[in-house]
Design an enzyme around this catalytic site. Structure first.
Site, PDB file in Angstrom:
ATOM      1  N   TYR A 144       0.842  -1.197   0.000  1.00 56.90           N
ATOM      2  CA  TYR A 144       0.000   0.000   0.000  1.00 56.90           C
ATOM      3  C   TYR A 144       0.883   1.255   0.000  1.00 56.90           C
ATOM      4  O   TYR A 144       2.099   1.171  -0.107  1.00 56.90           O
ATOM      5  CB  TYR A 144      -0.987  -0.071   1.156  1.00 56.90           C
ATOM      6  N   LEU A 171       0.733 -17.524   9.568  1.00 55.97           N
ATOM      7  CA  LEU A 171       0.589 -18.975   9.722  1.00 55.97           C
ATOM      8  C   LEU A 171       1.084 -19.476  11.076  1.00 55.97           C
ATOM      9  O   LEU A 171       1.725 -20.519  11.180  1.00 55.97           O
ATOM     10  CB  LEU A 171       1.292 -19.709   8.572  1.00 55.97           C
TER      11      LEU A 171
END
Length: 372
Positions: free
Chosen positions: A184, A303
Protein backbone atom coordinates in the site's frame (compact mmCIF):
# COMPACT_ATOMS: atom_id res chain seq x y z
CA UNK A 1 3.90 -18.50 33.52
CA UNK A 2 4.07 -18.99 29.77
CA UNK A 3 5.35 -15.99 27.82
CA UNK A 4 2.19 -15.92 25.69
CA UNK A 5 0.18 -14.99 28.79
CA UNK A 6 2.74 -12.66 30.32
CA UNK A 7 1.78 -8.95 30.20
CA UNK A 8 3.55 -6.65 27.74
CA UNK A 9 3.80 -2.88 27.31
CA UNK A 10 3.29 -1.03 24.05
CA UNK A 11 4.37 2.39 25.19
CA UNK A 12 2.07 3.32 28.07
CA UNK A 13 -0.49 0.68 27.11
CA UNK A 14 -0.26 -2.53 29.16
CA UNK A 15 -1.70 -5.71 27.66
CA UNK A 16 -2.76 -8.68 29.78
CA UNK A 17 -1.26 -11.14 27.32
CA UNK A 18 0.72 -11.22 24.09
CA UNK A 19 -2.01 -12.44 21.76
CA UNK A 20 -2.71 -9.70 19.22
CA UNK A 21 -5.69 -9.85 16.87
CA UNK A 22 -4.02 -8.65 13.68
CA UNK A 23 -5.96 -6.32 11.36
CA UNK A 24 -8.16 -8.03 8.78
CA UNK A 25 -10.18 -6.14 6.17
CA UNK A 26 -13.87 -7.09 6.29
CA UNK A 27 -15.03 -5.29 3.11
CA UNK A 28 -18.40 -4.65 4.72
CA UNK A 29 -18.82 -0.86 4.59
CA UNK A 30 -20.86 1.47 2.45
CA UNK A 31 -19.10 4.82 1.94
CA UNK A 32 -16.71 3.90 4.74
CA UNK A 33 -19.42 3.55 7.37
CA UNK A 34 -19.80 1.02 10.19
CA UNK A 35 -22.24 -1.80 9.44
CA UNK A 36 -23.89 -4.43 11.62
CA UNK A 37 -21.16 -6.81 10.45
CA UNK A 38 -18.61 -4.65 12.23
CA UNK A 39 -20.71 -4.56 15.39
CA UNK A 40 -20.89 -8.34 15.73
CA UNK A 41 -17.30 -8.82 14.60
CA UNK A 42 -15.81 -6.34 17.04
CA UNK A 43 -17.89 -7.83 19.85
CA UNK A 44 -16.53 -11.26 18.98
CA UNK A 45 -12.98 -9.91 19.06
CA UNK A 46 -13.63 -8.22 22.39
CA UNK A 47 -14.87 -11.43 24.01
CA UNK A 48 -12.01 -13.55 22.67
CA UNK A 49 -9.60 -12.90 25.56
CA UNK A 50 -6.87 -11.48 23.29
CA UNK A 51 -4.55 -8.90 24.77
CA UNK A 52 -5.23 -6.38 22.00
CA UNK A 53 -7.47 -6.10 18.95
CA UNK A 54 -6.27 -4.06 15.97
CA UNK A 55 -9.21 -3.46 13.67
CA UNK A 56 -8.93 -3.60 9.91
CA UNK A 57 -7.04 -1.21 7.64
CA UNK A 58 -9.12 1.96 7.82
CA UNK A 59 -8.88 4.47 4.99
CA UNK A 60 -7.84 8.04 5.73
CA UNK A 61 -9.55 9.28 2.55
CA UNK A 62 -12.05 7.93 -0.01
CA UNK A 63 -9.34 7.35 -2.63
CA UNK A 64 -7.23 5.57 0.01
CA UNK A 65 -9.60 2.61 0.20
CA UNK A 66 -8.55 -0.75 -1.20
CA UNK A 67 -12.14 -1.28 -2.34
CA UNK A 68 -15.43 0.58 -2.36
CA UNK A 69 -16.41 -1.53 0.69
CA UNK A 70 -13.55 -0.50 2.99
CA UNK A 71 -14.00 1.05 6.42
CA UNK A 72 -13.09 4.75 6.64
CA UNK A 73 -12.26 7.48 9.12
CA UNK A 74 -12.18 10.53 6.87
CA UNK A 75 -15.26 12.33 8.18
CA UNK A 76 -17.15 13.04 11.39
CA UNK A 77 -19.92 10.56 10.61
CA UNK A 78 -17.39 7.73 10.60
CA UNK A 79 -15.96 9.06 13.86
CA UNK A 80 -19.37 9.19 15.58
CA UNK A 81 -20.28 5.67 14.44
CA UNK A 82 -16.97 4.21 15.60
CA UNK A 83 -17.11 6.06 18.91
CA UNK A 84 -20.63 4.74 19.56
CA UNK A 85 -19.56 1.18 18.80
CA UNK A 86 -16.44 1.37 20.99
CA UNK A 87 -18.57 2.62 23.89
CA UNK A 88 -20.80 -0.44 23.45
CA UNK A 89 -17.77 -2.73 23.28
CA UNK A 90 -16.46 -1.38 26.60
CA UNK A 91 -19.68 -2.51 28.31
CA UNK A 92 -18.87 -6.16 27.55
CA UNK A 93 -15.07 -6.31 27.71
CA UNK A 94 -12.01 -4.32 28.82
CA UNK A 95 -9.99 -5.54 25.81
CA UNK A 96 -8.13 -2.54 24.34
CA UNK A 97 -8.90 -1.74 20.71
CA UNK A 98 -6.49 -0.21 18.20
CA UNK A 99 -6.95 1.03 14.66
CA UNK A 100 -4.75 0.54 11.62
CA UNK A 101 -4.69 3.73 9.51
CA UNK A 102 -3.98 3.17 5.84
CA UNK A 103 -3.89 4.47 2.30
CA UNK A 104 -3.94 1.92 -0.53
CA UNK A 105 -2.19 4.08 -3.14
CA UNK A 106 -1.96 2.30 -6.48
CA UNK A 107 -3.65 -0.82 -5.04
CA UNK A 108 -6.92 1.05 -4.48
CA UNK A 109 -10.15 1.02 -6.53
CA UNK A 110 -10.56 -2.79 -6.40
CA UNK A 111 -13.45 -5.17 -5.92
CA UNK A 112 -14.00 -7.17 -2.72
CA UNK A 113 -12.08 -10.48 -2.58
CA UNK A 114 -15.28 -12.39 -3.28
CA UNK A 115 -16.46 -10.06 -6.04
CA UNK A 116 -16.58 -10.87 -9.73
CA UNK A 117 -14.00 -8.29 -10.80
CA UNK A 118 -10.39 -9.38 -10.78
CA UNK A 119 -8.09 -6.40 -10.48
CA UNK A 120 -8.99 -2.73 -10.44
CA UNK A 121 -12.00 -0.79 -11.56
CA UNK A 122 -11.13 2.01 -13.95
CA UNK A 123 -11.77 5.64 -12.94
CA UNK A 124 -14.68 5.68 -15.39
CA UNK A 125 -16.58 2.85 -13.70
CA UNK A 126 -19.14 3.37 -10.96
CA UNK A 127 -17.13 1.53 -8.30
CA UNK A 128 -13.76 2.90 -9.37
CA UNK A 129 -11.63 6.03 -9.04
CA UNK A 130 -8.24 7.38 -10.09
CA UNK A 131 -5.42 5.93 -8.00
CA UNK A 132 -2.29 7.73 -6.83
CA UNK A 133 1.24 6.54 -6.04
CA UNK A 134 4.83 7.75 -5.69
CA UNK A 135 5.36 7.05 -9.40
CA UNK A 136 3.03 6.42 -12.35
CA UNK A 137 3.64 2.66 -12.28
CA UNK A 138 0.55 0.40 -12.04
CA UNK A 139 0.50 -2.67 -9.82
CA UNK A 140 -0.68 -4.80 -12.74
CA UNK A 141 0.63 -3.86 -16.22
CA UNK A 142 -2.92 -3.93 -17.60
CA UNK A 143 -4.30 -1.51 -14.99
CA UNK A 144 -4.90 2.20 -15.35
CA UNK A 145 -1.65 3.89 -14.23
CA UNK A 146 -1.73 5.83 -10.96
CA UNK A 147 -0.98 9.53 -10.92
CA UNK A 148 2.41 10.37 -9.38
CA UNK A 149 1.91 12.53 -6.30
CA UNK A 150 3.06 16.13 -6.28
CA UNK A 151 4.71 17.72 -3.24
CA UNK A 152 1.47 19.47 -2.29
CA UNK A 153 -0.49 16.23 -2.60
CA UNK A 154 2.02 14.45 -0.35
CA UNK A 155 1.48 17.16 2.27
CA UNK A 156 -2.28 16.66 1.96
CA UNK A 157 -1.92 12.91 2.55
CA UNK A 158 0.21 13.53 5.65
CA UNK A 159 -2.54 15.83 6.91
CA UNK A 160 -5.19 13.19 6.14
CA UNK A 161 -3.28 10.73 8.34
CA UNK A 162 -3.08 13.32 11.11
CA UNK A 163 -6.79 14.19 11.00
CA UNK A 164 -7.75 10.50 11.03
CA UNK A 165 -5.39 9.88 13.94
CA UNK A 166 -7.00 12.66 15.97
CA UNK A 167 -10.43 11.20 15.27
CA UNK A 168 -9.16 7.74 16.27
CA UNK A 169 -8.00 8.99 19.67
CA UNK A 170 -11.22 10.90 20.28
CA UNK A 171 -13.30 7.88 19.25
CA UNK A 172 -11.71 5.77 21.99
CA UNK A 173 -8.98 3.70 20.38
CA UNK A 174 -6.04 3.10 22.71
CA UNK A 175 -3.36 2.61 20.07
CA UNK A 176 -2.78 3.51 16.42
CA UNK A 177 -0.99 1.27 13.94
CA UNK A 178 0.42 2.88 10.80
CA UNK A 179 0.13 0.60 7.77
CA UNK A 180 3.40 0.64 5.83
CA UNK A 181 3.14 -2.91 4.47
CA UNK A 182 1.49 -5.16 1.86
CA UNK A 183 2.17 -2.91 -1.09
CA UNK A 184 0.00 0.00 0.00
CA UNK A 185 0.99 3.65 -0.30
CA UNK A 186 3.69 3.98 2.36
CA UNK A 187 5.22 0.68 1.28
CA UNK A 188 5.10 1.94 -2.33
CA UNK A 189 7.32 4.84 -1.26
CA UNK A 190 9.69 2.48 0.56
CA UNK A 191 10.33 0.09 -2.33
CA UNK A 192 12.57 1.01 -5.28
CA UNK A 193 10.33 -1.18 -7.45
CA UNK A 194 7.40 1.22 -7.10
CA UNK A 195 9.20 4.45 -6.21
CA UNK A 196 11.21 5.92 -9.08
CA UNK A 197 10.97 9.55 -8.02
CA UNK A 198 13.88 11.94 -8.48
CA UNK A 199 12.99 14.31 -5.64
CA UNK A 200 13.46 14.17 -1.86
CA UNK A 201 10.99 11.26 -1.61
CA UNK A 202 12.76 8.94 -4.05
CA UNK A 203 16.08 7.44 -5.03
CA UNK A 204 18.17 6.87 -1.91
CA UNK A 205 17.09 4.76 1.04
CA UNK A 206 16.92 7.90 3.20
CA UNK A 207 14.58 9.56 0.71
CA UNK A 208 12.34 6.51 0.25
CA UNK A 209 11.71 6.13 4.00
CA UNK A 210 11.09 9.87 4.38
CA UNK A 211 7.30 9.76 3.97
CA UNK A 212 6.80 6.94 6.48
CA UNK A 213 8.87 8.81 9.05
CA UNK A 214 7.12 12.11 8.34
CA UNK A 215 3.67 10.56 8.70
CA UNK A 216 4.72 8.90 11.96
CA UNK A 217 6.18 12.13 13.36
CA UNK A 218 3.15 14.17 12.30
CA UNK A 219 0.77 11.75 14.01
CA UNK A 220 2.94 11.64 17.13
CA UNK A 221 2.82 15.43 17.43
CA UNK A 222 -0.96 15.48 16.95
CA UNK A 223 -2.01 12.84 19.50
CA UNK A 224 -1.66 13.00 23.31
CA UNK A 225 1.83 12.62 24.75
CA UNK A 226 2.91 8.98 25.11
CA UNK A 227 -0.06 7.72 23.08
CA UNK A 228 1.26 4.47 21.52
CA UNK A 229 1.79 4.30 17.77
CA UNK A 230 3.04 1.11 16.13
CA UNK A 231 4.06 0.47 12.53
CA UNK A 232 3.41 -2.55 10.36
CA UNK A 233 6.02 -3.24 7.68
CA UNK A 234 6.63 -5.81 4.97
CA UNK A 235 10.09 -7.13 5.74
CA UNK A 236 10.72 -8.02 2.09
CA UNK A 237 9.09 -7.66 -1.32
CA UNK A 238 10.16 -11.22 -2.20
CA UNK A 239 11.49 -9.76 -5.46
CA UNK A 240 15.11 -9.12 -6.41
CA UNK A 241 16.22 -5.49 -6.12
CA UNK A 242 13.12 -4.67 -4.09
CA UNK A 243 12.63 -3.72 -0.45
CA UNK A 244 14.46 -6.27 1.69
CA UNK A 245 15.23 -7.36 5.24
CA UNK A 246 18.30 -5.13 5.57
CA UNK A 247 16.18 -2.12 4.61
CA UNK A 248 13.51 -3.17 7.10
CA UNK A 249 16.07 -3.36 9.89
CA UNK A 250 17.32 0.14 9.12
CA UNK A 251 13.77 1.53 8.92
CA UNK A 252 12.95 -0.12 12.25
CA UNK A 253 16.00 1.52 13.83
CA UNK A 254 14.92 4.92 12.51
CA UNK A 255 11.40 4.40 13.89
CA UNK A 256 12.81 3.33 17.26
CA UNK A 257 14.61 6.68 17.51
CA UNK A 258 11.21 8.35 16.98
CA UNK A 259 9.78 6.24 19.84
CA UNK A 260 7.57 3.86 17.90
CA UNK A 261 5.65 1.51 20.22
CA UNK A 262 6.42 -1.66 18.23
CA UNK A 263 7.23 -3.05 14.80
CA UNK A 264 4.67 -5.48 13.34
CA UNK A 265 6.48 -7.71 10.85
CA UNK A 266 4.76 -9.18 7.81
CA UNK A 267 5.97 -9.40 4.18
CA UNK A 268 5.12 -9.10 0.50
CA UNK A 269 2.21 -7.49 -1.30
CA UNK A 270 4.09 -4.95 -3.40
CA UNK A 271 4.82 -6.69 -6.70
CA UNK A 272 3.04 -9.21 -8.93
CA UNK A 273 6.32 -11.14 -9.40
CA UNK A 274 6.73 -11.91 -5.72
CA UNK A 275 7.66 -15.52 -5.08
CA UNK A 276 6.45 -16.59 -1.65
CA UNK A 277 6.54 -20.14 -0.37
CA UNK A 278 4.10 -19.91 2.51
CA UNK A 279 4.49 -22.47 5.28
CA UNK A 280 4.05 -22.35 9.07
CA UNK A 281 6.24 -19.60 10.56
CA UNK A 282 7.67 -18.58 7.17
CA UNK A 283 7.86 -14.94 8.26
CA UNK A 284 9.35 -15.58 11.70
CA UNK A 285 13.01 -15.27 10.58
CA UNK A 286 12.27 -11.69 9.50
CA UNK A 287 10.82 -10.80 12.90
CA UNK A 288 13.75 -12.50 14.62
CA UNK A 289 16.38 -10.52 12.70
CA UNK A 290 14.58 -7.22 13.25
CA UNK A 291 14.20 -8.00 16.97
CA UNK A 292 17.98 -8.54 17.24
CA UNK A 293 18.57 -5.00 15.99
CA UNK A 294 16.13 -2.96 18.10
CA UNK A 295 15.05 -2.65 21.72
CA UNK A 296 11.31 -2.26 21.23
CA UNK A 297 8.63 -4.98 20.94
CA UNK A 298 8.30 -6.93 17.71
CA UNK A 299 5.04 -8.60 16.69
CA UNK A 300 5.32 -11.74 14.55
CA UNK A 301 2.50 -12.86 12.28
CA UNK A 302 1.86 -15.38 9.52
CA UNK A 303 0.59 -18.98 9.72
CA UNK A 304 0.97 -19.15 13.48
CA UNK A 305 -1.96 -21.37 14.34
CA UNK A 306 -1.18 -23.39 17.47
CA UNK A 307 -0.63 -22.20 21.07
CA UNK A 308 2.52 -24.29 21.56
CA UNK A 309 3.87 -22.89 18.31
CA UNK A 310 3.24 -19.32 19.48
CA UNK A 311 4.82 -20.04 22.87
CA UNK A 312 7.90 -21.58 21.28
CA UNK A 313 8.43 -18.46 19.11
CA UNK A 314 8.34 -16.26 22.21
CA UNK A 315 10.57 -18.58 24.25
CA UNK A 316 13.15 -18.58 21.45
CA UNK A 317 13.13 -14.75 21.54
CA UNK A 318 12.15 -14.57 17.89
CA UNK A 319 9.39 -12.07 18.72
CA UNK A 320 7.73 -10.36 21.69
CA UNK A 321 4.07 -10.83 20.74
CA UNK A 322 2.06 -12.98 18.36
CA UNK A 323 -0.38 -11.71 15.75
CA UNK A 324 -3.31 -14.03 15.04
CA UNK A 325 -5.52 -13.14 12.09
CA UNK A 326 -7.33 -15.84 10.12
CA UNK A 327 -6.90 -18.15 13.10
CA UNK A 328 -9.25 -15.91 15.09
CA UNK A 329 -11.80 -15.94 12.27
CA UNK A 330 -11.71 -19.74 12.32
CA UNK A 331 -11.66 -20.03 16.11
CA UNK A 332 -13.01 -16.86 17.82
CA UNK A 333 -12.02 -18.32 21.22
CA UNK A 334 -8.44 -19.13 20.23
CA UNK A 335 -7.03 -17.38 23.34
CA UNK A 336 -9.30 -19.45 25.61
CA UNK A 337 -8.08 -22.68 24.06
CA UNK A 338 -4.48 -21.46 24.27
CA UNK A 339 -4.94 -20.82 27.99
CA UNK A 340 -6.24 -24.36 28.50
CA UNK A 341 -3.40 -25.90 26.48
CA UNK A 342 -0.70 -23.86 28.22
CA UNK A 343 -2.28 -24.30 31.68
CA UNK A 344 -2.77 -20.57 32.11
CA UNK A 345 -5.53 -18.32 33.41
CA UNK A 346 -7.49 -15.94 31.20
CA UNK A 347 -10.14 -13.35 31.97
CA UNK A 348 -13.58 -13.85 30.43
CA UNK A 349 -17.04 -12.44 30.86
CA UNK A 350 -18.96 -13.98 33.80
CA UNK A 351 -21.85 -14.89 31.50
CA UNK A 352 -19.67 -17.67 30.09
CA UNK A 353 -18.89 -19.36 33.40
CA UNK A 354 -21.67 -21.93 33.15
CA UNK A 355 -20.25 -23.63 30.06
CA UNK A 356 -17.88 -25.89 32.05
CA UNK A 357 -17.97 -25.01 35.76
CA UNK A 358 -15.18 -27.14 37.14
CA UNK A 359 -12.75 -26.36 34.34
CA UNK A 360 -13.76 -22.68 34.47
CA UNK A 361 -12.63 -22.44 38.08
CA UNK A 362 -9.16 -23.64 37.08
CA UNK A 363 -8.49 -21.71 33.87
CA UNK A 364 -10.95 -18.83 33.64
CA UNK A 365 -11.55 -15.86 35.86
CA UNK A 366 -14.01 -12.99 35.59
CA UNK A 367 -13.06 -9.66 34.12
CA UNK A 368 -12.08 -7.17 36.77
CA UNK A 369 -15.36 -5.41 37.49
CA UNK A 370 -13.51 -2.09 37.76
CA UNK A 371 -12.58 -2.36 34.09
CA UNK A 372 -16.09 -2.99 32.79
Amino acid sequence: MSLLFKPIQFGDLKLNNRIIIAPMCQYSSIEGEISYWHEQQWASYALSGAGLCIIEATAISPEGRISYADLGLWNDKHYEQIKTLLIKIKTISPTPFAIQLAHAGRKASCDTPWGDRKGQYSPHELKGWQTIAPSAIPFQPTENPPIALSDSEIKRIINDFVVAAKRAVEAGFELIELHAAHGYLLHQFLSPLSNQRKDEYGGTFKNRIRLTLEVFEAIKKAVPKNFPIGVRISATDWVEEGWDLESSIELSKALEVLEVAYIHVTSGGLHVDQKIEAYPEYQIPFAQEIKKSINIPVIAVGLITEPQQAERILQARQADAIGIARGILYDPRWPWHAAVELNETIEISPQYFRFQPRRANQVFKMYNSDNK
